[in-house]
Design a protein around this motif. Structure first.
Motif: not given
Length: 369
Positions: A66-67, A86-87, A92-98, A230-237
């Motif tokens: 999960a992490t 690091v999150l 990155s759009v999911a991180l923006l939302a969070a 793009a098809g796997l959806r992974v970004g970081y903050a």
């Protein structure tokens, strides 16, 4: 006889959500055409990345970590921070939302430049907060002075997008530091750098150089564009632990899959990353070549530092986009402002330049003849 009401029509929903248009994905390209609407990387995945994803597929009966600890540790080592700073999220759009939901609530305000990333207004609305949109400068870049002036006691988040999507302009390092000097230290600033790897302007801000300097700054990046995931959806903050902890409390649990994490880790391997960044260089060169050709045609194309260009077609935006579509080129139109054209395959360039060459602007507003 009256037609029955659609199922769910009588359920009480938040009116602002019911009125919110969903995110609109670009139209699919025809079989013999090119999809230049979603800023995707046109190169196929590296074999080593495909192998990593295939290996991860053997464990899809289990939940992922999960992490995403292994990926966070790798990124922490790269940026000189701790893993808790690091999150990882589903893009990155999911991180923006969070992060927005962690900081802003009904009655609060979120400031950002406009036009910018089309998801921003929806993310703010879902949080219950109010958008404060500050118009771009005439060169299509952020007006940071006006953004700073728009901050009030109700402001909880400011978003800065560099390079700006969809216009391609960057925020300079000097301008960003001057902006941060004006921003209250308790106001969350999100520096959205989804396209940072394509930047060739040495004056541009680089969030990696600012880590640890500001207690209210979070930098966001993604593997979707430069790394072709793009098809796997992974970004970081990357940012202060307490801010990211708050975002961890709002983010959808287990949203980053084992396949996504494996692909990101494989992409960071030195040999793989070198090849991926070489591809980025090819795209950046193609972008600059396309822009120069359009400038010679008479289009007023702003400086482009992402993997796309902005065509300010004005009131003729929809017409120009349809002409491009008829030629097999799917682009992203934002009537009545302009068209974002992703830099895709080399084979798409001649058609793009030919069609836009037939629609050279008749005035300095960028209206086609």
């Amino acid at each position: 006889m009256n037609a029955p009401e659609p199922r769910g029509a009588g359920v009480r929903l938040r009116p602002e959500i019911a009125a919110l248009p969903p995110y609109r994905q670009g139209r699919p390209a025809p079989a013999d055409g090119f999809k230049l609407s979603s800023n995707e990387n046109p190169f196929e995945p590296l074999p080593s990345v495909v192998d990593a994803v295939a290996a991860a597929a053997s464990t899809i009966n289990r939940y992922p970590d999960a992490t995403a600890l292994a990926l966070r540790e790798r990124l922490a080592e790269r940026y000189g921070v701790t893993a808790d700073e690091v999150l990882v999220g589903a893009g990155s759009v999911a991180l923006l939302a969070a992060l927005i939901q962690a900081a802003a609530a009904p009655g609060d305000e979120v400031v950002y430049s406009w036009r910018s990333f089309e998801a921003y207004p929806g993310l703010v609305t879902v949080s219950g907060a109010t958008s404060v949109q500050v118009p771009n400068r005439p060169d299509h870049g952020h007006d940071l002075e006006a953004m700073a002036a728009a901050i009030t006691d109700r402001t909880r988040v400011v978003m800065v997008c560099s390079p700006n999507n969809p216009t391609g302009a960057v925020v300079t390092a000097a301008a960003f530091e001057a902006f941060m000097a004006k921003v209250p230290a308790d106001l969350l600033v999100l520096l959205d750098e989804a396209y940072i790897e394509f930047v060739r302007d040495e004056a541009s801000v680089d969030g990696a150089t600012l880590l640890g300097r500001y207690p209210n700054l979070v930098v966001l990046r993604t593997f979707s564009k430069a790394y072709g995931l793009a098809g796997l959806r992974v970004g970081y903050a990357i940012g202060p632990g307490p801010i990211l902890d708050a975002a961890r409390a709002t983010i959808t649990p287990l949203s980053v899959t084992a396949a996504s994490t494996a692909a990101a880790l494989a992409s960071l391997e030195p040999v793989a990353e070198a090849e991926l960044l070489e591809r980025v260089g090819v795209i950046a060169e193609r972008r600059d070549r396309v822009r120069e050709a359009l400038l010679e045609q008479g289009w007023r194309i702003p400086v482009a530092q992402g993997n796309f260009i902005w065509v300010p077609a004005g009131e003729a935006t929809a017409e120009v986009a349809e002409r491009l579509f008829d030629a097999g080129l799917v682009t992203r139109a934002f009537p009545p402002a302009g068209i974002r054209v992703s830099i895709g395959e080399e084979e798409s360039v001649d058609s793009l330049l030919r069609i836009l060459g037939e629609l050279v602007p008749a005035s300095q507003e960028g209206h086609p003849a």
